[in-house]
Design a protein around this motif. Structure first.
Motif, PDB file in Angstrom:
ATOM      1  N   LEU A 363       0.833  -1.216   0.000  1.00 17.07           N
ATOM      2  CA  LEU A 363       0.000   0.000   0.000  1.00 17.07           C
ATOM      3  C   LEU A 363       0.856   1.249   0.000  1.00 17.07           C
ATOM      4  N   GLU A 367      -2.874   5.715  -0.268  1.00 14.15           N
ATOM      5  CA  GLU A 367      -3.970   4.737  -0.082  1.00 14.15           C
ATOM      6  C   GLU A 367      -4.322   4.583   1.395  1.00 14.15           C
ATOM      7  N   GLU A 370      -6.291   7.566   2.541  1.00 15.42           N
ATOM      8  CA  GLU A 370      -7.656   7.513   2.023  1.00 15.42           C
ATOM      9  C   GLU A 370      -8.508   6.487   2.772  1.00 15.42           C
ATOM     10  N   SER A 371      -7.877   5.373   3.170  1.00 15.64           N
ATOM     11  CA  SER A 371      -8.653   4.318   3.843  1.00 15.64           C
ATOM     12  C   SER A 371      -8.909   4.640   5.311  1.00 15.64           C
ATOM     13  N   ARG A 373      -6.902   3.995   7.699  1.00 13.73           N
ATOM     14  CA  ARG A 373      -6.217   3.030   8.570  1.00 13.73           C
ATOM     15  C   ARG A 373      -5.040   3.717   9.278  1.00 13.73           C
TER      16      ARG A 373
END
Ligand code: FAD
Ligand code: NAI
Length: 467
Positions: A363, A367, A370-371, A373
């Motif tokens: 990742l 990303e 955006e997620s 996490r």
């Protein structure tokens, strides 16, 4: 009538030839149909291999020209011979494509030269070069027909002045001004080849960044370095037309959202705005398969949904990379032979073979942001790596990303000399579900560039040793 094949593979690229060899090894009666004169597909004939041959030779030439003097090596009056460079490239391609033919023989794979077409379930028609058609009966068909360059509407590729990557790998002269459409992998690699040999290179890119999909911090650093090397970037712009009627090529451009027109003049334009799946004339309609923009879609482990028809490589979804095609080919053959077969898409690396190289797996920070996490980062600059200092190759850095709670390694991104080789360590780490602490506590040889990976992992843990 002869015994039907267990598997007929249409396409002899990295997906198809690896699938065929593995199927042969597993004792399956196997044929691989290829319409090109030689095996190896895009990768060996007009992709990975010829581009890397040219990148290697031209990198040495540029180093001799620009770096040797600073190291105390006198190499005056340097010049190059393009015909010899191209002959070297052809030799490499010939050797490797013949090697695949040898592997087919060794593993009892029938190489069938011609264009394959599905003629219903369990039937593949082959039209050979002499115009004859034969029909093969088979229990399984693997579609491995690869990809082709995405065309730019209104622009005709003549492979002389307006070229795809295939033409750009075989130019007869160094262009004075090479205009690239697309700042992706092909543009930066082949742009580097011709820039090193003396071409002025201008890149017209639709987006406001280069290398979309790559970690944006890495892409920004790459752009700074390429600009210093002489690449001119026109970001947020598109090509709307090209006039080849005059002695010089006139390329019309405008802002991505329209307006502010500008004409660029040059002598060669390389269109490299991506590739699209190739399934022309494949007879997919005879079995009720309808490809979409991403190609023939697999619904479960390379199965198309039609019994006994499988799909792998560039002509299906996922990254268009040789090693992804190869992994799918091997796993697909294993499944056909009744064994477990699997590809871990979370651990497929990508490398841009410029100087410095860019390498990535897992990742990206974009990303993860955006997620939502939670993650930790560790970064280490080659400026502080002793081998990079000894080699006077200090551009770039390593960035690792790990889960904030579990410390599981989620991604690794690097720019620097030789990082295309170094990334394999992180692929293995991801494949084995390593934590960043695992990497930080693994002994790495000193002095090597790989110590930067270890230091970045220590950085994730908060105990980097080197400044
Ligand atoms: P392909 O290699 O495209 O092979 C498909 C084959 O099927 C072709 O030979 C075609 O002739 C044949 N075929 C198609 N239809 C039929 C039919 N009906 N009958 C018979 N034969 C048929 N990837 C990397 O990982 N690393 C790199 O460094 C790299 N560099 C690249 C550089 C360039 C300039 C380009 C263009 C690509 C590069 N790639 C690289 C991408 C890589 O080449 C592809 O991902 C890879 O070749 C895909 O393998 P494949 O087997 O799916 O398809
Ligand atoms: P790419 O997807 O890497 O880059 C295409 C670029 O063109 C993008 O930046 C995109 O935003 C831009 N673009 C799209 N439409 C445009 C337009 N109309 N005007 C201006 N810019 C536009 O595709 P590329 O470079 O053609 O390569 C194709 C594929 O081949 C790669 O995605 C990769 O899968 C494979 N490849 C891999 C290599 C490697 O692994 N080292 C080397 C070369 C190719």
């Amino acid at each position: 009538m002869s015994e039907p094949y267990d598997v007929v593979i249409i396409g002899g690229g990295p997906g198809g030839y690896n699938c065929a060899i593995r199927a042969g090894q597993l004792g399956l009666k196997t044929a691989c149909i290829e319409m090109r004169e030689t095996l190896g597909g895009t990768c060996l004939n007009v992709g990975c291999i010829p581009s890397k041959a040219l990148l290697h030779t031209t990198e040495l030439y540029e180093a001799a020209q620009t770096r040797f003097a600073g190291l105390g090596i006198k190499a005056e009056g340097l010049s190059f011979d393009l015909d010899t460079i191209m002959a070297g490239k052809r030799d490499v391609v010939d050797g490797l494509t013949k090697g695949i033919a040898g592997l087919f023989k060794k593993n009892k794979v029938d190489h069938i030269a011609g264009k394959g077409r599905i003629a219903g379930q369990g039937k593949v028609e082959v039209e050979t070069v002499d115009g004859k058609t034969t029909t093969l009966e088979t229990r399984n068909i693997v579609i491995a027909t690869g990809s082709e360059p995405t065309p730019l509407p209104g622009i005709e590729i003549d492979e002389k002045r307006i070229v795809s990557s295939t033409g750009a790998l075989a130019l007869e002269r160094v262009p004075e001004h090479l205009i690239l459409v697309g700042a992706g992998v092909i543009g930066l690699e082949l742009g580097s080849v011709w820039r090193r040999l003396g071409a002025k290179v201008t890149v017209v890119e639709y987006l406001d960044r280069i290398l979309p999909g790559m970690d944006s911090e890495i892409a920004k650093q790459a752009q700074r370095i390429f600009k210093k090397q002489g690449f001119a970037f026109k970001l947020g712009r598109k090509v709307t037309g090209a006039d080849t009627s005059g002695k010089t090529l006139a390329v019309e451009t405008e802002a991505a959202d329209g307006g502010s027109p500008e004409t660029l003049t040059g002598d060669v334009m390389l269109v490299c705005i991506g590739r699209r799946p190739y399934t022309e004339g494949l007879g997919l309609d005879t079995v009720g398969i309808e490809p979409d923009r991403r190609g023939v879609i697999a619904n479960d482990h390379f199965r198309t949904g039609v019994d006994g028809i499988w799909v792998i490589g560039d002509c299906t979804s996922g990254p268009m990379l040789a090693h992804k095609a190869e992994d799918e080919g091997v796993a697909c053959a294993e499944l056909i032979a009744g064994k477990p077969g699997h590809v871990n898409y979370a651990a497929i690396p990508g490398v841009v073979y410029t100087a410095p190289e860019i390498a990535t797996v897992g990742l990206t920070e974009d990303e993860l942001k955006e997620s939502g996490r939670a993650y930790k980062t560790g970064k280490f600059s080659f400026m502080a790596n002793s081998r990079a200092r000894a080699n006077h190759e200090t551009d770039g850095f390593v960035k690792l990303l790990a889960d904030a709670e579990t410390d599981e390694l989620l991604g690794g991104h690097m720019i620097g000399t030789g990082v295309g080789e170094m990334i394999a360590e992180l692929c293995l780490a991801l494949e084995f579900g390593a934590s960043s602490e695992d990497v930080a506590r693994t002994s790495h040889p000193h002095p090597t560039m790989t110590e930067a990976i270890r230091q970045a992992a220590m950085g994730v843990e908060g105990w980097t040793m080197q400044s």
